[in-house]
Design a protein around this motif. Structure first.
Motif, mmCIF file in Angstrom:
data_model
loop_
_atom_site.group_PDB
_atom_site.id
_atom_site.type_symbol
_atom_site.label_atom_id
_atom_site.label_comp_id
_atom_site.label_asym_id
_atom_site.label_seq_id
_atom_site.Cartn_x
_atom_site.Cartn_y
_atom_site.Cartn_z
ATOM 1 N N PRO A 12 0.821 -1.214 0.000
ATOM 2 C CA PRO A 12 0.000 0.000 0.000
ATOM 3 C C PRO A 12 0.852 1.260 0.000
ATOM 4 O O PRO A 12 1.977 1.280 0.492
ATOM 5 C CB PRO A 12 -0.836 -0.119 1.272
ATOM 6 N N LEU A 13 0.285 2.318 -0.581
ATOM 7 C CA LEU A 13 0.984 3.587 -0.761
ATOM 8 C C LEU A 13 0.191 4.720 -0.114
ATOM 9 O O LEU A 13 -1.026 4.810 -0.301
ATOM 10 C CB LEU A 13 1.153 3.855 -2.265
ATOM 11 N N VAL A 14 0.885 5.590 0.599
ATOM 12 C CA VAL A 14 0.265 6.781 1.171
ATOM 13 C C VAL A 14 0.966 8.021 0.634
ATOM 14 O O VAL A 14 2.199 8.055 0.537
ATOM 15 C CB VAL A 14 0.294 6.765 2.716
ATOM 16 N N PHE A 15 0.189 9.027 0.252
ATOM 17 C CA PHE A 15 0.680 10.307 -0.265
ATOM 18 C C PHE A 15 0.365 11.351 0.800
ATOM 19 O O PHE A 15 -0.796 11.515 1.196
ATOM 20 C CB PHE A 15 -0.052 10.619 -1.570
ATOM 21 N N ILE A 16 1.401 12.064 1.301
ATOM 22 C CA ILE A 16 1.221 13.003 2.413
ATOM 23 C C ILE A 16 1.847 14.341 2.059
ATOM 24 O O ILE A 16 3.030 14.412 1.713
ATOM 25 C CB ILE A 16 1.874 12.473 3.709
ATOM 26 N N THR A 17 1.085 15.421 2.186
ATOM 27 C CA THR A 17 1.648 16.756 2.018
ATOM 28 C C THR A 17 2.070 17.322 3.363
ATOM 29 O O THR A 17 1.609 16.881 4.422
ATOM 30 C CB THR A 17 0.629 17.713 1.359
ATOM 31 N N GLY A 18 2.972 18.307 3.323
ATOM 32 C CA GLY A 18 3.457 18.909 4.559
ATOM 33 C C GLY A 18 4.192 17.910 5.429
ATOM 34 O O GLY A 18 4.064 17.919 6.656
ATOM 35 N N ALA A 19 4.979 17.045 4.789
ATOM 36 C CA ALA A 19 5.574 15.902 5.494
ATOM 37 C C ALA A 19 6.926 16.194 6.124
ATOM 38 O O ALA A 19 7.519 15.301 6.729
ATOM 39 C CB ALA A 19 5.711 14.728 4.523
ATOM 40 N N SER A 20 7.429 17.420 6.010
ATOM 41 C CA SER A 20 8.796 17.680 6.465
ATOM 42 C C SER A 20 8.916 17.934 7.961
ATOM 43 O O SER A 20 10.026 17.975 8.491
ATOM 44 C CB SER A 20 9.396 18.864 5.697
ATOM 45 N N SER A 21 7.781 18.110 8.660
ATOM 46 C CA SER A 21 7.872 18.348 10.103
ATOM 47 C C SER A 21 6.520 18.094 10.752
ATOM 48 O O SER A 21 5.516 17.855 10.067
ATOM 49 C CB SER A 21 8.316 19.793 10.391
ATOM 50 N N GLY A 22 6.500 18.136 12.071
ATOM 51 C CA GLY A 22 5.265 18.101 12.828
ATOM 52 C C GLY A 22 4.372 16.907 12.553
ATOM 53 O O GLY A 22 4.822 15.763 12.437
#
Length: 271
Positions: A12-22
């Motif tokens: 399975p694949l997940v696409f996440i934005t804003g992944a560089s912190s928090g």
């Protein structure tokens, strides 16, 4: 990082934005632990690549796409690149957002509001856009909008952020209806207070504060369950429901004089 679309295609694949912190980075780590391949979007790609290497994630497990979510063409291109390189995600998480205080009497803060909506609302829809048709054709998938308990009532000095997060909730509700029966779920997650570099700038108390890792665990469970709407932690859900039914006069008096969110130039604006 690059790999062929066939590489680990059954994983399975997940696409996440804003992944560089928090929250975004914590979600990436949680999905990686669950065995997902990662498609991570960030403006700071060097930091994201360094993080992936530190986690021991090679090109078959993780790819990084540089994009500015506030730029529609940029985030749509990142989604299209993911489709070409890794295939159709099982989960898309529109997490990228900004949180900046505003004063309507200040001309510059109207521009802040426009940027907030461009990132938190138009950017969210643009994040989902490349994947909707492919997920519908496949008959499965989850589109996840990260809102906030700030969506429930407008707080003084938080007009842009509260309005944008209320719009996230309404937009995801609309999208859920549009995709009903398609096999594609729409999940709305409303975080309460989560300990991140962004919230450490806040000048007010933060009840029921969670670590980013604990939040990610609970959000992962909500996404796996395809929950349509989840407030995390649940205690904040109770609080905001009570605030929602509080008469306006009482609500206004309760929050009068409360410290406000940092305006532009006063604190870190990126979430």
């Amino acid at each position: 990082m690059s790999a062929s679309p066939a590489a680990s295609a059954s994983t399975p694949l997940v696409f996440i934005t804003g992944a560089s912190s928090g929250i975004g980075q914590a979600l990436a780590a949680r999905f990686a632990r669950a065995g997902y391949r990662l498609a991570l979007v960030a403006r700071r790609t060097d930091e994201m690549l360094a993080w992936a290497r530190a986690q021991g994630l090679d090109a078959t497990r993780c790819q990084v796409y540089g994009a500015d979510v506030a730029d529609t063409n940029s985030i749509v291109a990142a989604g299209q690149a993911c489709l070409a390189a890794q295939g159709v995600p099982d989960v898309v998480i529109a997490n990228a957002g900004i949180s900046v205080g505003m004063d309507t009497a200040e001309r510059g803060d109207i521009d802040v509001m426009a940027r907030t909506f461009a990132t938190n609302n138009t950017g969210l829809a643009a994040t989902f856009h490349p994947f909707v048709a492919a997920m519908r054709a496949r008959g499965s998938g989850a589109l996840v909008g990260i809102g906030s308990v700030a969506a429930i009532r407008g707080l003084p000095g938080h007009g842009a952020y509260c309005a944008s997060k209320a719009a996230v909730v309404a937009y995801c509700e609309s999208l859920r209806g549009e995709l009903r029966g398609s096999g594609v779920a729409v999940v709305t997650v409303l975080p309460g207070y989560v300990d991140t570099p962004l919230t450490r700038e806040n000048r007010y108390s933060m009840p029921f504060l969670l670590t980013a890792e604990v939040f990610a665990d609970r959000a992962f469970d909500a996404i796996q369950a395809r929950s349509s709407y989840r407030v995390i932690p649940w205690q904040m859900g109770v609080v905001v429901k009570l605030l929602r039914v509080l008469p306006n006069a009482w609500f206004d008096r309760l929050f009068s004089g409360r410290p406000r969110k940092h305006r532009q130039g006063e604190g870190a604006p990126r979430g």
